[in-house]
Design an enzyme around this catalytic site. Structure first.
Site, PDB file in Angstrom:
ATOM      1  CD1 TRP A 117      -0.318  -1.443   3.216  1.00 14.41           C
ATOM      2  CD2 TRP A 117       0.461   0.646   3.353  1.00 14.41           C
ATOM      3  NE1 TRP A 117       0.381  -1.335   4.393  1.00 14.41           N
ATOM      4  CE2 TRP A 117       0.870  -0.053   4.499  1.00 14.41           C
ATOM      5  CE3 TRP A 117       0.833   1.980   3.228  1.00 14.41           C
ATOM      6  CZ2 TRP A 117       1.631   0.514   5.517  1.00 14.41           C
ATOM      7  CZ3 TRP A 117       1.602   2.571   4.222  1.00 14.41           C
ATOM      8  CH2 TRP A 117       1.991   1.843   5.355  1.00 14.41           C
ATOM      9  CG  ASN A 118       5.015   1.124   0.845  1.00 18.54           C
ATOM     10  OD1 ASN A 118       4.655   0.365  -0.050  1.00 18.54           O
ATOM     11  ND2 ASN A 118       6.209   1.038   1.393  1.00 18.54           N
ATOM     12  CB  CYS A 150      10.963  -1.331   2.470  1.00 14.62           C
ATOM     13  SG  CYS A 150       9.343  -2.105   2.492  1.00 14.62           S
ATOM     14  CD  GLU A 160      11.325  -4.282  -0.610  1.00 13.76           C
ATOM     15  OE1 GLU A 160      11.086  -4.500   0.597  1.00 13.76           O
ATOM     16  OE2 GLU A 160      11.044  -3.231  -1.193  1.00 13.76           O
ATOM     17  CG  LEU A 161       9.984 -10.434   2.260  1.00 12.13           C
ATOM     18  CD1 LEU A 161      10.304 -11.765   2.928  1.00 12.13           C
ATOM     19  CD2 LEU A 161       8.562 -10.416   1.733  1.00 12.13           C
ATOM     20  CE  LYS A 186      -3.292  -8.979  -2.384  1.00 11.40           C
ATOM     21  NZ  LYS A 186      -3.969  -7.772  -1.800  1.00 11.40           N
ATOM     22  N   PRO A 187      -3.539  -5.598  -5.986  1.00 17.43           N
ATOM     23  CG  PRO A 187      -5.231  -4.011  -6.310  1.00 17.43           C
ATOM     24  CD  PRO A 187      -4.775  -5.374  -6.755  1.00 17.43           C
ATOM     25  N   GLY A 198       6.109  -6.668   0.418  1.00 15.86           N
ATOM     26  CA  GLY A 198       5.214  -6.636   1.558  1.00 15.86           C
ATOM     27  C   GLY A 198       5.884  -7.105   2.834  1.00 15.86           C
ATOM     28  CB  SER A 199       4.405  -8.140   6.020  1.00 17.60           C
ATOM     29  OG  SER A 199       3.580  -9.258   5.703  1.00 17.60           O
ATOM     30  CD  GLU A 219      -5.604  -6.850   1.743  1.00 18.00           C
ATOM     31  OE1 GLU A 219      -5.683  -7.761   2.597  1.00 18.00           O
ATOM     32  OE2 GLU A 219      -4.527  -6.433   1.279  1.00 18.00           O
ATOM     33  CD  GLU A 223       9.661  -2.493   7.647  1.00 18.64           C
ATOM     34  OE1 GLU A 223      10.167  -1.957   6.645  1.00 18.64           O
ATOM     35  OE2 GLU A 223       9.004  -3.555   7.598  1.00 18.64           O
TER      36      GLU A 223
END
Length: 486
Positions: free
Chosen positions: A153-154, A286, A252-253, A177-178, A230-231, A180, A387
């Site tokens: 989302w960022n 990130c 990329e987490l 998939k974007p 994402g996470s 939510e 984080e």
């Protein structure tokens, strides 16, 4: 502050539809908690249909000359710039990102399209010498087929094209998939991609929960690569699903970037960069400066200057030209920042400035947190371990180079590091010793498309950008060709 309400169907294999389930979800404006838009929600059946149609359509797209695929991406870049202000306002409405930063994200989205259009026509295979006479060994680069992409989302606009552009340039179809929280940007890019000439079947944008849509993308037969930002939690789940199907995954987490300042650095430049690198997108990146380490001899002066810079920041309406820091993206994200800061202070950290939600005029609604500075932070404090993803800076003193390296590497993450020094020998030693996929020396971020954005440790596998990132979107086929006799 709310933008005009936008309602959008999802894009399934190039066709706009309400989705198999007919459900919708509201998109919140984080600045005022109003309605930024409403989108259709995809189902597992939609994912299966998208992958099935993408598999059929990809054969023709993969056989399309690279120069023609590149032309579509170049046209998409032009359309993004044509609609740049509208796209920036969409980012503001769903992320809460200040408008000036949102415009920069639009520029980045267009840049990804142009860069990978160039690689489409310049990155070929290899011809190797054979051991036999009248023979050659050819190594071809061919499309993977269908790429599954999962977007956070960022940076919902730029990260959409960061995945979409190399996938299309390499001849793949893509099911995306974007997040939510922020589906509007990806759907807006999809609309322009259709206008640019992306053929029917090649692109799908399917909003919905990661536990449903993301999981379905990973496990659906036909998807040959999953690329995700994402996470760590979501990354582990995706990696497990990809392993079950034995397909590659690029993840990329996140990160916990150290920002290291030595006494010989340009202090004014270092402070300005430390603030900018921490506060970009309200700390929700990130690559943000998550931990600031300053040589002990200048620690006090650095803290004074940093405090003054934080307190001078303009925090408010993200659609206003003067705003430098907007709201957090959601109530849960705000609560997480509050939890981490409160835990640090309870454990003995000194709160220099900030440290609470913002209230009063202009902050009656929305998810607001004050730019915050902490010192005297314990090494095991969550603010140095987790984080934070918010406008919070812990500043820690170090004695020498060895201690700076030890502190910087004391994390499970390894995405980005920042180093400020004018000692060339130290630059070479430190860039070799820092355990991260990228190091910024005497400059802030963000990363550049010609590089390779990849993390070590819990920051992920694979990566994005540059020729190395582009390689992930193709597979190699070796051809042993002979035209002689036996």
């Amino acid at each position: 502050m709310s933008e005009q309400i936008t309602t959008s169907p999802l894009l399934l294999a190039g066709r706009w539809t309400e989705g198999a389930g007919g459900a919708t979800v509201d998109v919140e404006n984080p600045a005022d908690e109003g309605l930024a838009g409403r989108v259709a929600v995809a189902t597992e059946a939609d994912v299966e249909s998208a992958v099935r149609e993408a598999t059929r359509a990809q054969r023709a797209w993969g056989a399309t000359p690279a120069v023609e695929r590149a032309a579509v991406l170049l046209r998409l870049a032009e359309l993004i710039e044509r609609d740049g202000e509208r796209l920036a306002r969409i980012v503001v409405s769903e992320v809460g990102k200040p408008i000036r930063e949102a415009r920069g994200e639009v520029g980045g989205a267009a840049n990804f399209c142009r860069y990978f259009a160039g690689l489409a026509t310049s990155q070929g295979g290899e011809i190797m010498p054979a051991a036999r006479r009248d023979a050659e060994v050819l190594v071809r680069r061919e499309p993977i087929g269908v790429v599954g992409a999962i977007i956070p989302w960022n940076f919902p606009l730029a990260l959409t094209t960061r995945k979409l552009a190399p996938a299309l340039a390499a001849g793949n179809a893509i099911v995306l998939k974007p997040a939510e929280l922020t589906p509007l940007s990806a759907l807006a890019i999809a609309e322009l991609a259709i206008e640019a000439g992306v053929p029917e079947g090649i692109l799908s944008v399917l909003p919905g929960p990661g536990s449903v849509i993301g999981a379905a993308i990973v496990r659906t037969p036909g998807v040959g690569l999953v690329t995700m930002t994402g996470s760590v939690r979501a990354g582990r789940s995706i990696l497990h699903g990809a392993a079950e199907r034995i397909i590659p995954a690029s993840l990329e987490l996140g990160g916990k970037a150290p920002f290291i300042v030595f006494a010989d650095a340009d202090l004014e430049q270092a402070v300005a960069s430390a603030v900018a690198t921490r506060m970009m997108n309200n700390g929700q990146a990130c690559v943000c400066n998550e931990r600031t380490y300053v040589e002990a001899s200048i620690h006090g002066e650095f803290v004074e200057r940093y405090t003054a810079a934080l307190e001078a920041l303009v925090v408010g309406d993200p659609s206003a030209e003067a705003t430098e820091v907007g709201p957090k993206v959601s109530a849960p994200e705000l609560a997480n920042v509050e939890r981490i800061v409160d835990a640090a202070v309870a454990a003995g950290a000194k709160l220099v400035t900030g440290g609470s939600r913002l209230t009063g005029a202009g902050y009656e609604r929305g998810h607001w947190y004050a730019p915050t500075l902490l010192t005297e932070v314990a090494a095991d404090s969550p603010v140095l371990r987790e984080e934070v993803f918010g406008p919070v800076t812990p500043i820690v003193a170090f004695a020498d180079e060895a201690e700076a390296v030890r502190m910087a590497n004391d994390t499970e993450f390894g995405l980005s590091s920042y180093l400020y020094t004018n000692d060339y020998g130290r630059v070479m030693r430190m860039t070799a010793a820092l355990e991260s996929g990228e190091v910024f020396v005497n400059r802030g971020g963000p990363e550049e498309v010609v590089g390779f954005h990849a993390g070590w440790g819990e920051s992920g596998l694979g990566g994005d950008d540059g020729t190395h990132g582009f390689e992930l979107y193709s597979r190699r086929k070796t051809v042993y060709a002979s035209w002689g006799g036996a």
